[in-house]
Write a protein that holds these residues in place. Structure first.
Motif, PDB file in Angstrom:
ATOM      1  N   LEU A 131      11.548   2.221  10.592  1.00 34.17           N
ATOM      2  CA  LEU A 131      10.772   1.173   9.920  1.00 34.17           C
ATOM      3  C   LEU A 131       9.802   0.478  10.869  1.00 34.17           C
ATOM      4  O   LEU A 131       8.745   0.016  10.454  1.00 34.17           O
ATOM      5  CB  LEU A 131      11.718   0.134   9.308  1.00 34.17           C
ATOM      6  CG  LEU A 131      12.671   0.658   8.232  1.00 34.17           C
ATOM      7  CD1 LEU A 131      13.611  -0.444   7.786  1.00 34.17           C
ATOM      8  CD2 LEU A 131      11.903   1.215   7.040  1.00 34.17           C
TER       9      LEU A 131
ATOM     10  N   SER B  23       8.188   4.354  13.330  1.00 39.75           N
ATOM     11  CA  SER B  23       7.980   5.722  12.843  1.00 39.75           C
ATOM     12  C   SER B  23       8.386   6.752  13.893  1.00 39.75           C
ATOM     13  O   SER B  23       7.699   7.736  14.116  1.00 39.75           O
ATOM     14  CB  SER B  23       6.520   5.958  12.465  1.00 39.75           C
ATOM     15  OG  SER B  23       6.264   5.467  11.190  1.00 39.75           O
TER      16      SER B  23
ATOM     17  N   PRO C 161       3.489   6.238   8.184  1.00 38.87           N
ATOM     18  CA  PRO C 161       3.377   4.780   8.310  1.00 38.87           C
ATOM     19  C   PRO C 161       4.745   4.100   8.348  1.00 38.87           C
ATOM     20  O   PRO C 161       5.591   4.352   7.500  1.00 38.87           O
ATOM     21  CB  PRO C 161       2.594   4.344   7.067  1.00 38.87           C
ATOM     22  CG  PRO C 161       2.431   5.542   6.213  1.00 38.87           C
ATOM     23  CD  PRO C 161       2.982   6.741   6.897  1.00 38.87           C
ATOM     24  N   ALA C 162       4.963   3.280   9.368  1.00 35.24           N
ATOM     25  CA  ALA C 162       6.215   2.521   9.464  1.00 35.24           C
ATOM     26  C   ALA C 162       6.125   1.308   8.544  1.00 35.24           C
ATOM     27  O   ALA C 162       5.033   0.872   8.184  1.00 35.24           O
ATOM     28  CB  ALA C 162       6.449   2.071  10.899  1.00 35.24           C
ATOM     29  N   LEU C 163       7.282   0.770   8.169  1.00 34.81           N
ATOM     30  CA  LEU C 163       7.311  -0.417   7.313  1.00 34.81           C
ATOM     31  C   LEU C 163       6.531  -1.566   7.963  1.00 34.81           C
ATOM     32  O   LEU C 163       5.829  -2.323   7.301  1.00 34.81           O
ATOM     33  CB  LEU C 163       8.760  -0.833   7.058  1.00 34.81           C
ATOM     34  CG  LEU C 163       8.953  -2.077   6.193  1.00 34.81           C
ATOM     35  CD1 LEU C 163       8.306  -1.908   4.822  1.00 34.81           C
ATOM     36  CD2 LEU C 163      10.427  -2.406   6.034  1.00 34.81           C
ATOM     37  N   LYS C 164       6.649  -1.648   9.287  1.00 36.85           N
ATOM     38  CA  LYS C 164       5.908  -2.670  10.025  1.00 36.85           C
ATOM     39  C   LYS C 164       4.410  -2.532   9.742  1.00 36.85           C
ATOM     40  O   LYS C 164       3.718  -3.522   9.486  1.00 36.85           O
ATOM     41  CB  LYS C 164       6.183  -2.481  11.520  1.00 36.85           C
ATOM     42  CG  LYS C 164       5.690  -3.583  12.394  1.00 36.85           C
ATOM     43  CD  LYS C 164       5.969  -3.188  13.845  1.00 36.85           C
ATOM     44  CE  LYS C 164       5.317  -4.160  14.800  1.00 36.85           C
ATOM     45  NZ  LYS C 164       5.329  -3.608  16.165  1.00 36.85           N
TER      46      LYS C 164
ATOM     47  N   ILE D 173       3.072  -0.988   7.092  1.00 36.67           N
ATOM     48  CA  ILE D 173       2.837  -1.230   5.663  1.00 36.67           C
ATOM     49  C   ILE D 173       2.693  -2.727   5.407  1.00 36.67           C
ATOM     50  O   ILE D 173       1.820  -3.176   4.667  1.00 36.67           O
ATOM     51  CB  ILE D 173       3.989  -0.631   4.818  1.00 36.67           C
ATOM     52  CG1 ILE D 173       3.978   0.900   4.955  1.00 36.67           C
ATOM     53  CG2 ILE D 173       3.879  -1.045   3.358  1.00 36.67           C
ATOM     54  CD1 ILE D 173       5.207   1.599   4.409  1.00 36.67           C
ATOM     55  N   MET D 174       3.563  -3.517   6.068  1.00 35.20           N
ATOM     56  CA  MET D 174       3.495  -4.979   5.931  1.00 35.20           C
ATOM     57  C   MET D 174       2.172  -5.501   6.506  1.00 35.20           C
ATOM     58  O   MET D 174       1.514  -6.346   5.910  1.00 35.20           O
ATOM     59  CB  MET D 174       4.670  -5.637   6.658  1.00 35.20           C
ATOM     60  CG  MET D 174       6.033  -5.308   6.067  1.00 35.20           C
ATOM     61  SD  MET D 174       6.132  -5.866   4.366  1.00 35.20           S
ATOM     62  CE  MET D 174       7.855  -5.654   4.013  1.00 35.20           C
TER      63      MET D 174
END
Lengths: 690, 250
Positions: free
Chosen positions: A398, A401, B187-190, B192-193
């Motif tokens: 999260l 990646s 894409p990491a959640l970080k 995306i945010m």
């Protein structure tokens, strides 16, 4: 005795103060560094765990030899602690004895219990020392894992027992006739001392008393510096262990992705773990049962669940003095040393820059985990190693990646196609063509409602081998005239692979879509042949508001057989069958008997054989935790190891109850050039249908 | 450095397409859309330059309906800095019309590099990037599978029939990206945010006249199902006979 009494009061005050200082220091580390984590839920389950696992020692007894010895020492400790109270009080108030407050028979029973347990503990400690020093079992060894601390602790316990018995022996030798048959060991020993002069006996008694009383206080103060801190933490740790309630185990923790102010998802350091993860790390005694049961470790991968715990403790010990401003820091060698590294040498700047991830635990270790829960199952003090692995994986995915490149297509496909493989979502219901199986939409349109929804899962929908399992189970349902429907192309991956691989964002996206679909149709009861779908929808969807009764097909078929709803060829074949337990069915959900009973009922002449590692000790097939989509290049293949065990039973047929196990064991059998067939339990039943 | 990446939102190709009732377009009901794969490699190429030089600005440009905002946000989640939507009510088939609209947006942007995927998965014309290069009067290299930028010069590799071609070019330049250059980051959640807060400008697309239109669409003819003639050696004579008489390949 007045000078002696004064000295003793001083010693007690100083040692208890020092112990309290260290105890509060460790508690403060845990609570300041760790994140909040509510453990006030499910008190009934917690008390049950405390009684059975804590006082009952049920988990430590899973290793019958070391377990029995440990249980003896533990129960001895519980019983002898009562006696310790008497000795300490008698030091403060000379002449005190429990005989003054207990009725005669009870006091006699008390003295007998002290004597017997002292002897039993002494015997157990002797064998345990022999094990540590001479036998050196493999699971107690490891990189930088030393036995010195354990030998010291065992020796102290032994010395406590010897001094306890010698105290009684000198007492009875001084006062012949004062001992009773309820103190048989001291009494017997006292006869050996009768020749000694009175001053000698008095000196012996005083030495025994002071040695015993002081050693107890030294022992207590040594614990916070020792990996044997578990003596103090294991019972609270067991009470506070992960429990999602009765019957629900292994659900990953809920994560609020929309939470205001959250800057880090998952954990890359101890500051992002819960305080209970840190208490777990205090409670680890490095017994290595977790690592010895770990399929990744067994087959030569880098992962060691014990190392995960030791590293967590090391990192806590490195960071916490700085984080809490604890300037009265004392050396605590056993808490900061151990498997995989030393935390003691870092400068303050380095200590602040280090993180648990990368400086202590590598990515490679984390991705080797199959999430099989064998480590959690084996831990005698109910540590949850898997929770830390899951949180670290979440952070990798999260926040950064960072993951094996081969799982990216699985992530992308789950997002685009609703399945970890790039199949056309429109083909999801194709396996059922020509079988007259209605979709939920069709059934509702006809104005009917199904008894159960058959959740097929991605394997049953798209994998050529697993499609046959879906067909077999559907035939069983039809033979029993169960009114069921499937979702067809409205079904999506339950999200378990994404969640176990750390991609909580993708998981919640899939889970919420599925919950929306299920709720739109008012689905109440779901039956599925896939243990991952079963666990995920039944045990983890409630976190997102999806509440359904989910039944695994093994339980469902067993019920159909029990109710005689299946017209079977009564005789069946004379076969030897070995059943392989699925982790998500067994260790996660305690379903061990239903698949076996299904086999027995459908094949009355069958002989069921078990591999050495079976039921809650079963070895994973290697597919869980997203390993299905990752390369396995280090060490032996897990499925090969497991298949060898299963084939070694000499079974004619291998039976599984999970489509992922089917792939892994099926491949394993091919790899052995064996022609032993692998069947899902529903296929075994379908073959016997009239 | 300033880099523009032009991306297209395309349907996921793993589905079976249906033709819409009007007969000249795909029925979009039930289709999943995502960034064109070639374009995602172009975004990745730009981000790799940004990884080495943090002062780089990566701007994402996409032409289409408001739905392209989702695709632009994905590129922003990967790490691009800002986005521009060139708004239309539909994406025209005519590549020149699209190229004109993009060139109008790009020409005064001061970009050192303009990157495209070499073609889109849906219409597969493979012309828009090249046309934009022509309209902007910039050096153009198409279908590159290796890229190096140093200072105001670049070098690239192209896979050509039976070999490889190495080219050099000055900046600014227009490049179209082939498969094999890189693997697009996830894409990491970080990210995306963070992407939710990045600027995304919406402007009308200046499409101009469209000269080419699709008149009709047809699905490929259904393939006859395979046939199992038999098993083992016994089936060979029949197989040979059919291959000679029916399939006429022997």
């Amino acid at each position: 005795m007045t000078i002696g009494r004064g000295v003793f009061i001083f010693v007690v005050v100083v040692t208890l103060a020092f112990f309290s200082y260290n105890a509060q220091r460790l508690v403060r580390y845990m609570r300041t560094v760790g994140r909040p984590d509510d453990r006030s839920d499910n008190p009934v389950t917690r008390i049950r765990n405390l009684i059975l696992i804590g006082f009952g020692q049920t988990k430590i007894l899973r290793d019958p030899v070391a377990g029995s010895l440990h249980a003896l020492v533990f129960w001895g400790f519980v019983v002898l602690t009562i006696g310790t109270g008497e000795i300490i009080i008698s030091g403060l108030f000379p002449g005190f004895s429990y005989a003054m407050i207990l009725p005669g028979p009870i006091y006699a029973l008390y003295t007998l219990s002290q004597e017997l347990f002292a002897l039993l503990v002494l015997a157990a400690v002797t064998v345990l020392l022999y094990r540590r020093i001479v036998v050196k079992p493999a699971r107690l060894q490891g990189d930088k894992v030393h036995s010195g601390d354990a030998i010291l602790i065992l020796s102290m316990i032994g010395a406590l027992m010897v001094s306890l018995l010698s105290l009684g022996a000198f007492e009875f030798a001084l006062h012949p006739g004062s001992g009773t048959i309820f103190q048989p060991i001291s009494l017997a020993l006292s006869h050996a001392l009768t020749g000694l002069p009175t001053w000698g006996l008095e000196a012996g008694r005083a030495t025994s008393w002071w040695f015993h009383a002081l050693l107890i206080l030294i022992f207590l103060n040594y614990l916070p510096y020792s990996k044997h801190l578990h003596v103090l933490t294991s019972l609270p740790n067991t009470y506070l262990s992960n429990t999602s309630g009765p019957g629900v185990k292994g659900a990953m923790s809920y994560m609020d992705l929309e939470a205001e102010g959250v800057e880090h998802f998952g954990a890359s350091d101890v500051t992002q773990l819960g305080w209970k993860n840190l208490l777990d790390s205090y409670s680890c005694t490095e017994c290595g049962r977790c690592t010895a049961a770990c399929p990744a470790h067994i087959t030569g991968k880098l992962l060691s669940p014990r190392k995960i715990m030791i590293n967590t403790r090391q990192r806590l010990m490195e960071l916490a003095p700085l984080a809490t401003g604890d300037f009265g820091e004392f050396e605590h060698p056993q808490l900061s040393a151990g498997e995989g590294g030393d935390a003691g040498d870092a400068t303050a700047t380095a200590a602040l820059q280090n993180t648990l991830l990368d400086n202590y635990i590598t990515e490679e270790e984390l991705w080797a985990c199959t999430s099989c829960r064998a480590c959690v199952q084996e831990c005698p003090v109910s540590i949850d190693q898997l929770d830390i692995i899951n949180e670290l994986r979440r952070s990798l995915v999260l926040m950064e990646s960072r993951f094996p490149p081969e799982i990216q297509p699985a992530f992308e496909s789950m997002e685009r196609n609703g399945s970890p493989w790039a199949f056309n979502p429109g083909d999801r219901g194709k396996w059922a063509e020509g079988m007259d199986i209605p979709t939920m939409a069709e059934m509702i349109e006809r104005g009917e409602r199904p008894e159960v929804l058959f959740w097929v899962g991605c394997m049953g929908s798209f994998d050529d081998r697993a499609k046959k399992i879906a067909v077999a189970f559907a035939r069983v349902l039809q033979a029993a005239h169960v009114r069921f429907a499937i979702l067809g192309q409205e079904e999506k991956c339950n999200g378990d692979p994404a969640r176990r691989m750390g991609n909580e964002y993708l998981y919640q996206m899939l889970a919420r879509d599925n919950i929306e679909t299920l709720d739109r149709y008012g689905v109440e009861t779901i039956v599925t042949n896939c243990p991952h779908c079963f666990h995920q929808i039944g045990n983890e969807y409630p976190q997102l508001g999806g509440n359904y009764e989910v039944i695994h097909h093994s339980t469902y078929i067993e019920k159909l057989l029990e109710e005689n709803r299946l017209p079977l060829n009564g005789e069946g074949k004379q076969l030897t069958v070995a059943y392989h337990d699925s982790c998500y069915l067994g260790r996660y959900n305690d379903v061990y008997e239903a698949p076996r009973e299904t086999l027995r009922r459908s094949l009355p002449m069958m002989t069921l054989v078990e591999p050495p590692r079976t039921r809650s000790k079963a070895l994973c097939c290697g597919a869980g935790g997203g390993r299905m989509w990752m390369e396995e290049t280090v060490g032996k293949r897990i499925n090969a190891e497991r298949t060898e065990e299963l084939l070694a039973t000499g079974a004619d047929v291998l039976a599984v109850a999970c489509p992922f196990c089917m792939t892994m064991i099926g491949d394993g059998v091919k790899g052995q050039d064996s022609d032993v067939p692998v069947y899902d339990i529903s296929e075994v039943v379908a073959q016997q249908l009239l | 450095m300033k880099i523009a990446v032009c991306i297209k939102r395309v349907p996921d190709m793993d589905v079976r397409f249906k033709i819409a009732a009007i007969g000249n377009a795909v029925d979009e009901a039930g289709l999943k859309f995502d960034m064109n794969d070639f374009d995602s490699w172009a975004v990745e190429a730009a981000l790799q330059i940004k990884d080495r030089d943090a002062a780089t600005e990566v701007v994402i440009v996409s032409l289409g309906t408001d739905a392209v905002q989702e695709t632009i946000r994905k590129a922003l989640a990967m790490g691009a800095d800002r986005g521009v939507e060139l708004k239309t009510d539909h994406i025209p088939f005519d590549g020149l019309a699209i190229a004109r609209a993009l060139a109008a947006e790009l020409k005064d942007g001061g970009y050192d590099l303009v990157l495209f995927g070499k073609q889109s998965a849906d219409s597969s014309n493979g012309v828009v990037g090249a046309m934009v290069g022509e309209l902007l009067g910039l050096p153009l290299v198409t279908a590159i599978s290796k890229l190096e930028i140093s200072g105001q010069k670049g070098s690239a590799k192209r896979e050509i029939e039976g070999g490889q071609e190495f080219v050099e070019f000055p900046l600014p330049a227009v490049l179209t990206i082939d498969q094999g250059l890189n693997i697009a980051r996830y894409p990491a959640l970080k990210g995306i945010m963070a992407a939710k807060k990045k600027p995304l400008e919406v402007k009308p697309a200046q499409l101009g006249a469209q000269t080419v239109t699709v008149t009709q669409m047809e699905l490929p003819p259904e393939r006859a199902p395979g046939r199992i003639i038999g098993e083992g050696v016994a089936a060979v004579p029949e197989l040979v006979r059919l291959l000679q008489t029916e399939a006429k390949v022997l």
